[in-house]
Write a protein that holds these residues in place. Sequence first.
Motif, PDB file in Angstrom:
ATOM      1  N   ALA A  92      33.985  38.707  45.332  1.00 38.23           N
ATOM      2  CA  ALA A  92      35.098  39.453  45.917  1.00 38.23           C
ATOM      3  C   ALA A  92      35.741  40.243  45.056  1.00 38.23           C
ATOM      4  N   LEU A  93      36.198  39.862  43.938  1.00 40.10           N
ATOM      5  CA  LEU A  93      36.720  40.437  42.697  1.00 40.10           C
ATOM      6  C   LEU A  93      36.052  41.890  42.660  1.00 40.10           C
ATOM      7  N   TYR A  94      34.681  41.930  42.225  1.00 40.84           N
ATOM      8  CA  TYR A  94      34.238  42.806  41.522  1.00 40.84           C
ATOM      9  C   TYR A  94      33.813  43.790  42.692  1.00 40.84           C
ATOM     10  N   SER A  95      33.704  43.440  43.945  1.00 38.92           N
ATOM     11  CA  SER A  95      33.441  44.371  45.192  1.00 38.92           C
ATOM     12  C   SER A  95      34.615  45.045  45.436  1.00 38.92           C
ATOM     13  N   SER A 128      44.509  32.894  38.990  1.00 42.69           N
ATOM     14  CA  SER A 128      44.837  31.673  38.307  1.00 42.69           C
ATOM     15  C   SER A 128      45.493  30.548  39.147  1.00 42.69           C
ATOM     16  N   ILE A 129      46.519  30.838  40.139  1.00 41.35           N
ATOM     17  CA  ILE A 129      47.125  30.092  40.889  1.00 41.35           C
ATOM     18  C   ILE A 129      46.161  29.571  41.839  1.00 41.35           C
ATOM     19  N   SER A 130      45.174  30.294  42.598  1.00 42.10           N
ATOM     20  CA  SER A 130      44.302  29.710  43.380  1.00 42.10           C
ATOM     21  C   SER A 130      43.299  28.967  43.012  1.00 42.10           C
ATOM     22  N   PHE A 142      41.781  31.189  50.804  1.00 45.98           N
ATOM     23  CA  PHE A 142      43.078  31.687  49.392  1.00 45.98           C
ATOM     24  C   PHE A 142      42.014  31.862  48.354  1.00 45.98           C
ATOM     25  N   ASN A 143      41.098  31.318  47.926  1.00 48.59           N
ATOM     26  CA  ASN A 143      40.275  31.776  46.819  1.00 48.59           C
ATOM     27  C   ASN A 143      39.679  33.092  46.922  1.00 48.59           C
ATOM     28  N   ILE A 144      39.117  33.182  47.950  1.00 49.82           N
ATOM     29  CA  ILE A 144      38.607  34.527  48.305  1.00 49.82           C
ATOM     30  C   ILE A 144      39.485  35.697  48.341  1.00 49.82           C
ATOM     31  N   LEU A 149      42.225  40.160  45.909  1.00 54.02           N
ATOM     32  CA  LEU A 149      43.429  41.207  45.407  1.00 54.02           C
ATOM     33  C   LEU A 149      43.372  41.521  44.015  1.00 54.02           C
ATOM     34  N   LEU A 150      42.684  40.433  43.081  1.00 56.79           N
ATOM     35  CA  LEU A 150      42.658  40.802  41.592  1.00 56.79           C
ATOM     36  C   LEU A 150      41.839  42.185  41.502  1.00 56.79           C
ATOM     37  N   GLY A 151      40.737  42.164  42.181  1.00 62.58           N
ATOM     38  CA  GLY A 151      40.035  43.520  42.097  1.00 62.58           C
ATOM     39  C   GLY A 151      40.903  44.804  42.392  1.00 62.58           C
TER      40      GLY A 151
END
Length: 504
Positions: A92-95, A128-130, A142-144, A149-151
Amino acid sequence: MAEMETETGPKTARVGTETSVSPPVHQYDDVIRPSGWMYKRMGRLGWYASPKFQLGMVAFVCFLCPGMFNALSGLGGGGKSNPSLADNMNTALYSTFAVVGFFAGTFVNRLGVRLALSFGGIGYCIYSISLLVSVHDYVPGFNIFAGALLGVCAGLLWSAQGTIMMSYPGEQRKGRYFAWFWGIFNVGACIGSLIPLGSNINVKTNSTVSDGTYIAFIVLMFCGACLALFICDADKVVRPDGSKVILMKNPSWKTEFVGLWDTIISEPYIILLFPMFFASNWFYTYQQNGINAAHFDTRTKSLNGFLYWFAQIIAAAVIGPLLDIEGIRRSIRARIGLGVLFILTMIIWGGGFAWQKQYTRESVSAKSFTPTDWSTPGYVGPMFLYFFYGLYDAVWQGFVYWMMGALGNSGRKLANLAGFYKGLQSAGAAVMWSLDNNKLPYMSEFASNWGLLSGSLLIAAPLVWFKIKDSVPLEEDLRGTDETAEDVLPLGTMDQKRVGHEAI
């Protein structure tokens, strides 16, 4: 000679038949700068709004945010014993990173580097919170979300960082600026690796790191996001020779999206770098999950992570100054650098092939498999392999950044190039994290790395041979902006066709 700085009255510069009057300035030896606290010299660090000081601040932001993220990711599986959750989060991050990163230069030009960096830092905290929450409860949504969001956040942060690192220094200092930034940034990853090493020093099984490890990462990442708010925007920066960064004076969303398109249309040869961009994060998944997480226990993973990022500091300190050797023309340095990188690819990944033949995904998943500890006989071989993988990463990233910086000095253009770089880099990473989550054989992961890295170097060769110039003319840098030589050159140098060849 003693160093002197004085406050002087208004300076007058003639431009054609018109006379312009500037505000009071600071005089330092022969360097003239605007007045104000940002331009008062602070010893060897320069002044607050100098390229060196600003890059140092950006390096510490990356020290605290992506540096800590790299340390956490370097443990494999985001510090968890089962890497499946981290695989999904990173996909999800890198997408999202790939999509946002491609357009991130446009947003950085419009919003400014300060806001882009600060907003970017917040995403690392939430990620990191997730992970910490997931240790105590099942929260896949929440993790996804945190990964996606980080992406978005990382796309803005890294585009702003690339803009600063490539456009602030003069042409003959870009390799050194990379070395300085990359060294500080990876000190963060080294220190971050010591946190789980210290808190899991007696853990000889493959288990999830402690809560304290995640909490330490969260606090440090938040500090990095706050530090970014104190960075000044690019239009305030003055180089040691008095010149300024080339920007669009009054950018709008329309002009920035048009500029993004113009970057490709006017200079289509940069497409030859796209395979190198795509490959530049492809290998992280294999190295972190296929080697470190798969084969080693918790404390040894932490030690390997430290050595990996420490190797990057050493490599950056060597490659940066070598790329800036003034006795050799820049075009020749580019060709030598490409050849050296190809040789390193054959040697280091050739050693990796010998290592990978020793195990499979199935063999390390068997109940009878015992994770390797640093006290295990034969550990020295894979330890050095992992160290050299880290060294190779820094050489690859350094050469790519240096090549992009050699294509121009305009902050606007280089922001777009940094966006292309991070977007395609993240697209490659998203594909690889997804393949790893689908249990692609480790040997197949390895082969894809070696083949992609080697092939992308061959594709980039025509650009390196024919498009890297010894210097980029001022007129070429100003093309597509509404800046003039008067806006970016020091007072009294309006007739010079150059930009910022400073000595620091």
